[in-house]
Design an enzyme around this catalytic site. Structure first.
Site, mmCIF file in Angstrom:
data_model
loop_
_atom_site.group_PDB
_atom_site.id
_atom_site.type_symbol
_atom_site.label_atom_id
_atom_site.label_comp_id
_atom_site.label_asym_id
_atom_site.label_seq_id
_atom_site.Cartn_x
_atom_site.Cartn_y
_atom_site.Cartn_z
ATOM 1 N N GLU A 70 0.840 -1.203 0.000
ATOM 2 C CA GLU A 70 0.000 0.000 0.000
ATOM 3 C C GLU A 70 0.880 1.259 0.000
ATOM 4 O O GLU A 70 1.666 1.479 0.943
ATOM 5 C CB GLU A 70 -0.930 -0.013 1.220
ATOM 6 C CG GLU A 70 -2.001 1.052 1.111
ATOM 7 C CD GLU A 70 -3.039 0.961 2.233
ATOM 8 O OE1 GLU A 70 -3.118 -0.083 2.909
ATOM 9 O OE2 GLU A 70 -3.758 1.957 2.431
ATOM 10 N N LYS A 236 -7.859 -1.357 10.755
ATOM 11 C CA LYS A 236 -7.126 -1.520 9.501
ATOM 12 C C LYS A 236 -5.946 -0.533 9.490
ATOM 13 O O LYS A 236 -4.824 -0.876 9.117
ATOM 14 C CB LYS A 236 -8.072 -1.276 8.321
ATOM 15 C CG LYS A 236 -7.635 -1.777 6.951
ATOM 16 C CD LYS A 236 -6.403 -1.187 6.372
ATOM 17 C CE LYS A 236 -6.105 -1.646 4.954
ATOM 18 N NZ LYS A 236 -5.153 -0.761 4.299
ATOM 19 N N ASP A 252 3.850 -15.298 10.739
ATOM 20 C CA ASP A 252 2.512 -15.695 10.283
ATOM 21 C C ASP A 252 1.552 -14.539 10.568
ATOM 22 O O ASP A 252 1.081 -14.366 11.693
ATOM 23 C CB ASP A 252 2.126 -16.968 11.055
ATOM 24 C CG ASP A 252 0.773 -17.516 10.665
ATOM 25 O OD1 ASP A 252 -0.067 -16.757 10.151
ATOM 26 O OD2 ASP A 252 0.552 -18.723 10.902
ATOM 27 N N HIS A 350 -2.847 10.075 0.165
ATOM 28 C CA HIS A 350 -3.033 8.756 -0.455
ATOM 29 C C HIS A 350 -2.905 8.836 -1.973
ATOM 30 O O HIS A 350 -2.185 8.053 -2.578
ATOM 31 C CB HIS A 350 -4.433 8.222 -0.119
ATOM 32 C CG HIS A 350 -4.420 7.225 0.988
ATOM 33 N ND1 HIS A 350 -5.014 5.999 0.886
ATOM 34 C CD2 HIS A 350 -3.880 7.276 2.213
ATOM 35 C CE1 HIS A 350 -4.839 5.341 2.009
ATOM 36 N NE2 HIS A 350 -4.164 6.098 2.833
HETATM 37 P P1 NDP Z 1 8.904 -24.519 15.116
HETATM 38 O O1 NDP Z 1 8.162 -25.792 15.038
HETATM 39 O O2 NDP Z 1 9.941 -24.279 14.098
HETATM 40 O O3 NDP Z 1 9.481 -24.428 16.579
HETATM 41 C C1 NDP Z 1 10.439 -23.503 16.917
HETATM 42 C C2 NDP Z 1 11.815 -24.153 16.917
HETATM 43 O O4 NDP Z 1 12.783 -23.127 17.001
HETATM 44 C C3 NDP Z 1 11.971 -25.056 18.125
HETATM 45 O O5 NDP Z 1 11.841 -26.398 17.755
HETATM 46 C C4 NDP Z 1 13.373 -24.747 18.594
HETATM 47 O O6 NDP Z 1 14.234 -25.826 18.323
HETATM 48 C C5 NDP Z 1 13.895 -23.647 17.678
HETATM 49 N N1 NDP Z 1 14.529 -22.588 18.479
HETATM 50 C C6 NDP Z 1 15.803 -22.146 18.316
HETATM 51 N N2 NDP Z 1 16.077 -21.151 19.168
HETATM 52 C C7 NDP Z 1 14.949 -20.950 19.908
HETATM 53 C C8 NDP Z 1 14.604 -20.059 20.954
HETATM 54 N N3 NDP Z 1 15.467 -19.143 21.405
HETATM 55 N N4 NDP Z 1 13.367 -20.108 21.460
HETATM 56 C C9 NDP Z 1 12.456 -20.997 21.004
HETATM 57 N N5 NDP Z 1 12.727 -21.899 20.028
HETATM 58 C C10 NDP Z 1 13.963 -21.872 19.472
HETATM 59 O O7 NDP Z 1 7.913 -23.250 15.003
HETATM 60 P P2 NDP Z 1 6.834 -22.663 15.959
HETATM 61 O O8 NDP Z 1 6.453 -23.606 17.048
HETATM 62 O O9 NDP Z 1 7.275 -21.310 16.342
HETATM 63 O O10 NDP Z 1 5.565 -22.571 15.000
HETATM 64 C C11 NDP Z 1 5.447 -21.506 14.098
HETATM 65 C C12 NDP Z 1 4.765 -21.964 12.831
HETATM 66 O O11 NDP Z 1 3.538 -22.597 13.114
HETATM 67 C C13 NDP Z 1 4.454 -20.829 11.907
HETATM 68 O O12 NDP Z 1 5.018 -21.130 10.646
HETATM 69 C C14 NDP Z 1 2.930 -20.842 11.821
HETATM 70 O O13 NDP Z 1 2.493 -20.421 10.530
HETATM 71 C C15 NDP Z 1 2.602 -22.279 12.080
HETATM 72 N N6 NDP Z 1 1.286 -22.658 12.561
HETATM 73 C C16 NDP Z 1 0.358 -21.747 12.987
HETATM 74 C C17 NDP Z 1 -0.863 -22.164 13.447
HETATM 75 C C18 NDP Z 1 -1.829 -21.167 13.990
HETATM 76 O O14 NDP Z 1 -1.479 -20.011 14.156
HETATM 77 N N7 NDP Z 1 -3.069 -21.567 14.276
HETATM 78 C C19 NDP Z 1 -1.226 -23.595 13.461
HETATM 79 C C20 NDP Z 1 -0.148 -24.467 13.033
HETATM 80 C C21 NDP Z 1 1.044 -24.010 12.595
HETATM 81 P P3 NDP Z 1 14.830 -26.749 19.483
HETATM 82 O O15 NDP Z 1 14.228 -28.053 19.206
HETATM 83 O O16 NDP Z 1 16.285 -26.658 19.271
HETATM 84 O O17 NDP Z 1 14.401 -26.178 20.806
#
Ligand code: NDP
Length: 362
Positions: A70, A236, A252, A350
């Site tokens: 936008e 918005k 996301d 705008h």
């Molecule tokens: P991940 O599954 O990638 O989990 C985060 C990973 O980051 C962990 O496994 C962890 O690995 C690693 N990590 C590294 N450093 C850190 C830190 N400092 N703190 C925390 N974790 C760390 O992703 P999310 O659980 O964040 O999920 C996000 C995704 O889920 C987005 O893409 C979203 O679109 C999607 N999603 C959204 C939904 C919704 O909003 N309703 C439903 C389903 C999915 P380690 O194992 O080493 O700890």
């Protein structure tokens, strides 16, 4: 026969796009790393990224990339930020919210909860040891009745610097499995996009505006608390700023906006998220409070090299810090929009930007 999604990128491109010029265009914009991110990958869609140059949050000045199609958004954010010399955090919590949705009768389920609460907590820690090692994991588990036969086990989970939906889903599914083993009728287990335990509240004081303008801004802001039509547009405007940063950081944005709108209607009366009022010292005060679930790691952020670079440019060190920046930018955007509306109107600025975007205004 090989299915479409099983073909490699160039086979798919040739099959789906007969026009060689379009093929070339899509190829030019493609990032093959994204072939692994989504199915049937075709190309990337470029979205302009502009800079919000001086956003002062909790005394720290940030350079903030905003991704938006936008034309007037980035200019307005910079304009609004000029009047907000410091935006402060009032309050922040960061427990994400998972739900195990079950059916049954209260007495039976409550008995299971009371008897097995500690076992369920152990299950949660065991299924995701790495997040526990980082200081996160399940922190609270509550049992809540919704109607006669519908209940939720609410799992409050610290996902550290990750947005956390996948982490939460892994944990709540493990709890669900355990509940099923005790004959609990579990319907589903999933993260909630209204994490009321993951709240950020920011406050800003505007300076450099004359009192009549400030009074009009506060009056217009009031309209967004009493009228759904005005509230939707006010939100918005706020999200123009906030969501542009969510997108630029590789997060996301649907999850973020679902939480925003759900919270705006949490008392059954959809209202604006940002509000502007005049205090007893005739200062214009902006406030915003809403649930935020964003990450600086996890999800597909690391596969988006530009998003990683932009996060680095902003020098954001935690998911909570990103949440504060996002809401602060939303306040700057909100102020700019309201100021334009009660001043010269929204169209002048705008349309100037629209004409420039279309190459009509040199
Ligand atoms: P991940 O599954 O990638 O989990 C985060 C990973 O980051 C962990 O496994 C962890 O690995 C690693 N990590 C590294 N450093 C850190 C830190 N400092 N703190 C925390 N974790 C760390 O992703 P999310 O659980 O964040 O999920 C996000 C995704 O889920 C987005 O893409 C979203 O679109 C999607 N999603 C959204 C939904 C919704 O909003 N309703 C439903 C389903 C999915 P380690 O194992 O080493 O700890």
């Amino acid at each position: 026969m090989t299915k479409f999604y099983e073909k490699n990128f160039s086979q798919r491109l040739k099959e789906a796009v007969p026009d060689p010029k379009l093929q070339e265009l899509f190829l030019q914009h493609a990032d093959l790393a994204h072939d692994k991110v989504i199915e049937n990958y075709l190309t990337d869609l470029p979205v302009p990224v502009g800079l919000l140059r001086q956003l002062v949050v909790d005394g720290h000045t940030y350079l903030v990339p905003m991704a938006t199609e936008e034309p007037s958004v980035v200019a307005a954010a910079n304009n609004g930020a000029r009047f907000l010399t410091n935006i402060e955090t009032v309050y922040q919590t960061h427990l994400r919210f998972g739900q195990i949705l079950v059916m049954g009768d209260f007495d039976t389920l409550d008995a299971v909860y009371l008897k097995h609460k500690d076992d369920l907590k152990k299950t949660a820690q065991l299924v995701y040891p790495s997040i526990v090692a980082r200081g996160g994991g399940l922190k609270e588990l509550h049992f809540r009745q919704m109607d006669a036969n519908s209940f939720s086990f609410d799992a409050l989970i610290d996902t550290q610097d990750a947005m956390g939906a996948n982490i939460v889903n892994t944990i709540v599914e493990a709890i669900a499995e355990q509940l099923r083993s005790w004959q609990v009728d579990v319907l589903a287990a999933i993260v909630s996009n209204l994490p009321t335990t993951s709240m950020t509240e920011m406050k800003a004081v505007a300076s450099g505006l004359d009192l009549p303008s400030m009074k009009k801004i506060a009056a217009l802001s009031h309209f967004a608390t009493i009228d759904f039509h005005r509230a939707a547009t006010d939100n918005k405007g706020f999200l123009n700023g906030a969501s542009a940063i969510v997108l630029a950081s590789g997060n996301d944005w649907r999850a973020f906006e679902a939480g925003a709108h759900a919270y705006a209607a949490i008392d059954g009366n959809y209202k604006s998220l940002a509000s502007w009022t005049i205090n007893s010292q005739n200062q214009l005060i902006g406030r915003v409070k809403m649930p935020v679930q964003l990450g600086i790691v996890g999800g597909t952020i690391s596969q988006n090299k530009v998003a990683v670079g932009l996060l680095k440019l902003t020098q954001v060190h935690s998911a909570d810090e990103l949440a504060r920046i996002v809401l602060a930018a939303g306040l700057a955007q909100s102020l700019a929009a309201l100021r334009a509306l009660v001043g010269e109107g929204i169209q002048k600025g705008h349309m100037k930007m629209q004409r420039r975007a279309k190459g009509e205004d040199k």
